[in-house]
Design an enzyme around this catalytic site. Sequence first.
Site, PDB file in Angstrom:
ATOM      1  N   GLY A   1     -20.713 -38.366 102.940  1.00 48.77           N
ATOM      2  CA  GLY A   1     -19.857 -39.205 102.095  1.00 48.77           C
ATOM      3  C   GLY A   1     -20.043 -40.679 102.383  1.00 48.77           C
ATOM      4  CB  ALA A   2     -18.551 -43.677 100.782  1.00 48.52           C
ATOM      5  CB  SER A  44     -22.908 -31.781 101.867  1.00 48.02           C
ATOM      6  OG  SER A  44     -22.168 -32.304 100.781  1.00 48.02           O
ATOM      7  CB  CYS A  62      -9.150 -49.183 103.724  1.00 50.41           C
ATOM      8  SG  CYS A  62      -8.486 -48.606 102.145  1.00 50.41           S
ATOM      9  CB  SER A  91     -15.768 -48.848  98.151  1.00 48.29           C
ATOM     10  OG  SER A  91     -14.821 -49.829  98.527  1.00 48.29           O
ATOM     11  N   GLY A  92     -12.811 -47.480  97.656  1.00 58.63           N
ATOM     12  CA  GLY A  92     -11.690 -46.741  98.216  1.00 58.63           C
ATOM     13  C   GLY A  92     -11.524 -45.369  97.585  1.00 58.63           C
ATOM     14  CE  LYS A 148      -2.277 -42.596 102.218  1.00 60.30           C
ATOM     15  NZ  LYS A 148      -3.660 -42.404 101.706  1.00 60.30           N
ATOM     16  NE  ARG A 154      -9.045 -47.580  93.542  1.00 64.08           N
ATOM     17  CZ  ARG A 154      -8.990 -47.306  94.832  1.00 64.08           C
ATOM     18  NH1 ARG A 154      -9.465 -48.171  95.722  1.00 64.08           N
ATOM     19  NH2 ARG A 154      -8.443 -46.169  95.267  1.00 64.08           N
ATOM     20  CG  HIS A 175      -9.827 -52.765  99.666  1.00 69.61           C
ATOM     21  ND1 HIS A 175     -10.695 -52.265  98.724  1.00 69.61           N
ATOM     22  CD2 HIS A 175      -9.235 -51.668 100.252  1.00 69.61           C
ATOM     23  CE1 HIS A 175     -10.628 -50.938  98.727  1.00 69.61           C
ATOM     24  NE2 HIS A 175      -9.761 -50.560  99.651  1.00 69.61           N
TER      25      HIS A 175
END
Length: 343
Positions: free
Chosen positions: A13-14, A41, A128, A158-159, A219, A241, A248
């Site tokens: 993953g990223a 994967s 993040c 990207s989040g 969060k 977003r 960010h």
Amino acid sequence: MKKYNVAILGATGAVGQEFIKLIEERNFPYADLKLLASKRSAGTKLKVNGKEYVVEEATDDSFEGVQIALFAGGSISKHFAPVAVKAGAVVIDNSSTFRMDPEVPLIVPEVNPEAIKQHRGIIANPNCSTIIMVMALKPLYDISKIKRIVVSTYQAVSGGGKEAMAELETQVDDIVNGRPVKAEVLPVASMEKHYQIAFNLIPQIDVFKENLYTKEEMKMIDETKKIMADQTMRITATTVRVPVYRSHAESVNVEFEGDVSVEAAKKALDAFPGVIVRDNPDEQVYPMPLFTSSKNDVEVGRIRKDYSIEHGLNFWVCGDQIRKGAALNALQIAEYMIEHDMF
């Protein structure tokens, strides 16, 4: 230097891919490296420092002999973190699963490294947006206690992972070429309704809670209080977003108990590790995602007095969501533990 057996869960993953880049860049001292992912994967081949590794399917036997387990995030953490700890590994987890568990430290190494020693095998990596904000808050809090924070975020796709990044690219291409636009990922992939992100803003990140805040907003509120060890701070957040690939940005308004001058704030921020002050309005110098993407440091600018309250400051902060907002912060936790012989 002593070397450690390391496993990366979610290697394809990223965030997992960023773990690999950072391990190479920072010469992380691993002896053996195990790349793990879902059954889908498994079999993927990835190179790390010139050596080819085959990604394995994560199972309950995957963590035997592993000392450091870097979890890229996701719901699988709930199952595999206790499994890895039982096998003898220290888990540094990027999911939200354990963040608010009172027995699990929530760590940003520049901010609260002393809390690491409280771990019982699992250490949580914060959200993040929270990481990026507290990197700027901590040096200011050390000048004067913070009473209240109002934050609005401008969060890159990207989040939302690789799928969200790919969808933005596809939508832009479709719009430019006059094709119909499809939306299948944002704001939340698992929900029925999706919105176009290209040339648009979506004021929803994660699902809504009963209090009408999103899970992402809560969060930021709850995690900031835990990291800063101050439950008296009043915090409100709006997370949005935006059609940016990486990095960010956040607009932050802070009310302090005492006076914090712009000059004092700049000096404290500039001296804080991992923070760069980029603030020269006369020359139009300020942080932007364009310049903070793929960078390790968080950048702060637009620092100015809030004249509507007695002790207030506004600032603008940018940071790469996949680096400092995720993989880098987790790797820094491991590096701190290695440096202080905590394994």
